[in-house]
Design a protein around this motif. Structure first.
Motif, PDB file in Angstrom:
ATOM      1  N   UNK A  36       0.797  -1.226   0.000  1.00  0.00           N
ATOM      2  CA  UNK A  36       0.000   0.000   0.000  1.00  0.00           C
ATOM      3  C   UNK A  36       0.828   1.274   0.000  1.00  0.00           C
ATOM      4  N   UNK A  37       2.138   1.161   0.257  1.00  0.00           N
ATOM      5  CA  UNK A  37       3.027   2.323   0.387  1.00  0.00           C
ATOM      6  C   UNK A  37       2.635   3.208   1.569  1.00  0.00           C
ATOM      7  N   UNK A  38       1.942   2.637   2.535  1.00  0.00           N
ATOM      8  CA  UNK A  38       1.565   3.359   3.753  1.00  0.00           C
ATOM      9  C   UNK A  38       2.678   3.197   4.776  1.00  0.00           C
ATOM     10  N   UNK A  39       2.966   4.272   5.508  1.00  0.00           N
ATOM     11  CA  UNK A  39       3.948   4.202   6.582  1.00  0.00           C
ATOM     12  C   UNK A  39       3.331   3.492   7.785  1.00  0.00           C
ATOM     13  N   UNK A  40       4.038   2.480   8.288  1.00  0.00           N
ATOM     14  CA  UNK A  40       3.577   1.712   9.452  1.00  0.00           C
ATOM     15  C   UNK A  40       4.673   1.765  10.510  1.00  0.00           C
ATOM     16  N   UNK A  41       4.277   2.037  11.752  1.00  0.00           N
ATOM     17  CA  UNK A  41       5.245   2.114  12.847  1.00  0.00           C
ATOM     18  C   UNK A  41       4.758   1.297  14.033  1.00  0.00           C
ATOM     19  N   UNK A  52      -3.930   2.579  15.732  1.00  0.00           N
ATOM     20  CA  UNK A  52      -4.661   3.728  15.220  1.00  0.00           C
ATOM     21  C   UNK A  52      -4.264   3.966  13.771  1.00  0.00           C
ATOM     22  N   UNK A  53      -5.159   4.645  13.072  1.00  0.00           N
ATOM     23  CA  UNK A  53      -4.895   5.047  11.690  1.00  0.00           C
ATOM     24  C   UNK A  53      -5.117   6.542  11.598  1.00  0.00           C
ATOM     25  N   UNK A  54      -4.167   7.250  11.014  1.00  0.00           N
ATOM     26  CA  UNK A  54      -4.279   8.694  10.843  1.00  0.00           C
ATOM     27  C   UNK A  54      -4.173   9.036   9.360  1.00  0.00           C
ATOM     28  N   UNK A  55      -4.900  10.057   8.966  1.00  0.00           N
ATOM     29  CA  UNK A  55      -4.873  10.501   7.572  1.00  0.00           C
ATOM     30  C   UNK A  55      -4.787  12.007   7.524  1.00  0.00           C
ATOM     31  N   UNK A  56      -3.884  12.492   6.689  1.00  0.00           N
ATOM     32  CA  UNK A  56      -3.757  13.922   6.438  1.00  0.00           C
ATOM     33  C   UNK A  56      -4.619  14.245   5.218  1.00  0.00           C
ATOM     34  N   UNK A  62      -1.402   8.592   4.668  1.00  0.00           N
ATOM     35  CA  UNK A  62      -1.988   7.727   5.690  1.00  0.00           C
ATOM     36  C   UNK A  62      -0.869   7.101   6.507  1.00  0.00           C
ATOM     37  N   UNK A  63      -1.088   7.013   7.799  1.00  0.00           N
ATOM     38  CA  UNK A  63      -0.105   6.450   8.717  1.00  0.00           C
ATOM     39  C   UNK A  63      -0.810   5.463   9.637  1.00  0.00           C
ATOM     40  N   UNK A  64      -0.233   4.260   9.788  1.00  0.00           N
ATOM     41  CA  UNK A  64      -0.763   3.257  10.720  1.00  0.00           C
ATOM     42  C   UNK A  64       0.244   3.079  11.843  1.00  0.00           C
ATOM     43  N   UNK A  65      -0.231   3.150  13.056  1.00  0.00           N
ATOM     44  CA  UNK A  65       0.621   2.913  14.214  1.00  0.00           C
ATOM     45  C   UNK A  65       0.025   1.837  15.099  1.00  0.00           C
ATOM     46  N   UNK A  79      -2.894  -4.862  13.305  1.00  0.00           N
ATOM     47  CA  UNK A  79      -2.405  -4.365  12.012  1.00  0.00           C
ATOM     48  C   UNK A  79      -3.419  -4.641  10.901  1.00  0.00           C
ATOM     49  N   UNK A  80      -3.937  -5.858  10.868  1.00  0.00           N
ATOM     50  CA  UNK A  80      -4.921  -6.214   9.836  1.00  0.00           C
ATOM     51  C   UNK A  80      -6.203  -5.401  10.012  1.00  0.00           C
ATOM     52  N   UNK A  81      -6.611  -5.184  11.247  1.00  0.00           N
ATOM     53  CA  UNK A  81      -7.805  -4.392  11.548  1.00  0.00           C
ATOM     54  C   UNK A  81      -7.635  -2.960  11.036  1.00  0.00           C
ATOM     55  N   UNK A  82      -6.490  -2.342  11.320  1.00  0.00           N
ATOM     56  CA  UNK A  82      -6.257  -0.967  10.868  1.00  0.00           C
ATOM     57  C   UNK A  82      -6.157  -0.889   9.350  1.00  0.00           C
TER      58      UNK A  82
END
Length: 288
Positions: A36-41, A52-56, A62-65, A79-82
């Motif tokens: 997805x090219x989403x940043x995950x931390x 949590x999932x945040x979106x600008x 989009x960022x998943x933490x 992780x799968x839920x987010x």
């Protein structure tokens, strides 16, 4: 369409679009980032925080933490839920809803996570047409798909391997219990060590390392991203052969400098001009 059906359909589509088949998924952080090219931390957070999932909205970023935790199966399901929330674009704030009930979006994300981690087709390929299913079978599913006994029990029920009573009984078990009972506690401890480590977003870290190699990003920035000391970060970079590039200063030869014209007449006019008291300047006196 029910939340369960929506979640199952989206999970199957995600696996198909990214050529994941129906086999168990490995490093879920890497899979999400690459697909997805989403940043995950993986972060240090409070004991009651899971993900949590945040979106600008301005940039669409989009960022998943998720929390670092000694519960690896829970971290994977989080992780799968987010990821489910991201794919369904669940950006709305549901804070005004009934907090005593899970929202349809949460139920749908749960279903997505279960079917992404344990697709029914993959479970049937693994177990085949066996008639006898025991706790040893449950343990094998938990170990192979790296999910909690709760998720494994639900999947076994949906695949018609166990009845509802057995599903409810097995949902009370924990991953450490089945790992200890069936001989793979060493593997579980290794999984715990991995899930309990901080982890920086790979794309962001890679950009920082490129900046360090180009001598525009300090090593401290990389250390901060990774949550380690400056010394440890510098040692890792040296071991990997990553060193800041030497910035060459381009000196110009005198013959390459441009000609500069200086108008001395203007300077002479300023020197010969009377001062504020009407007195002539020193240059005029000398000339007289």
């Amino acid at each position: 369409m029910s939340a369960e059906t929506e979640g199952r359909t989206a999970a199957a589509r995600f696996r198909q679009e990214h050529h994941l088949g129906v086999q168990p998924l490995g490093d879920l952080v890497a899979i999400i980032e690459q697909a997805t090219r989403i940043d995950v931390a993986v972060l240090d957070v409070g004991p009651d925080e899971h993900g949590l999932t945040m979106r600008d909205p301005a940039r669409g970023a989009v960022f998943i933490g998720v929390a670092r935790t000694p519960n690896p199966m829970r971290q994977r399901s989080t992780l799968a839920h987010e990821l489910g929330h991201v794919l369904f674009e669940d950006w709305a704030d549901n804070g005004t809803g009934n907090w005593s009930e899970r929202s349809p979006a949460e139920i749908r994300a749960d279903a997505f996570a279960r079917h992404l981690l344990v697709p029914v087709e993959g479970l049937r390929e693994f177990l085949g047409d066996r008639e006898s299913v025991t706790q040893a079978t449950l343990s094998a599913v938990v170990q192979r798909f790296l999910v909690s006994p709760q998720i494994a029990a639900i999947a076994l029920h949906q695949a018609n391997y166990v009845d509802d009573g057995t599903k409810q009984e097995w949902m009370a078990l924990t991953a450490p219990q089945v790992a200890s009972r069936f001989g793979w506690s060493d593997q579980y401890r290794a999984l715990q060590a991995d899930s309990n480590q901080r982890r920086a977003p790979q794309q962001l870290l890679a950009r920082a390392i490129r900046g360090y190699a180009e001598a525009v990003v300090p090593a401290q920035a990389i250390a901060t991203l990774r949550g380690i000391t400056l010394e440890a970060a510098e040692a890792d970079l040296r071991e990997a052969g990553v060193v800041p590039a030497e910035q060459e200063i381009a000196w110009a030869a005198p013959t390459e400098l441009p000609d500069v014209h200086v108008d001395l007449a203007v300077l002479e006019e300023d020197l010969n001009a009377p001062d504020d008291n009407g007195q002539v300047t020193a240059a005029e006196k000398d000339s007289g």
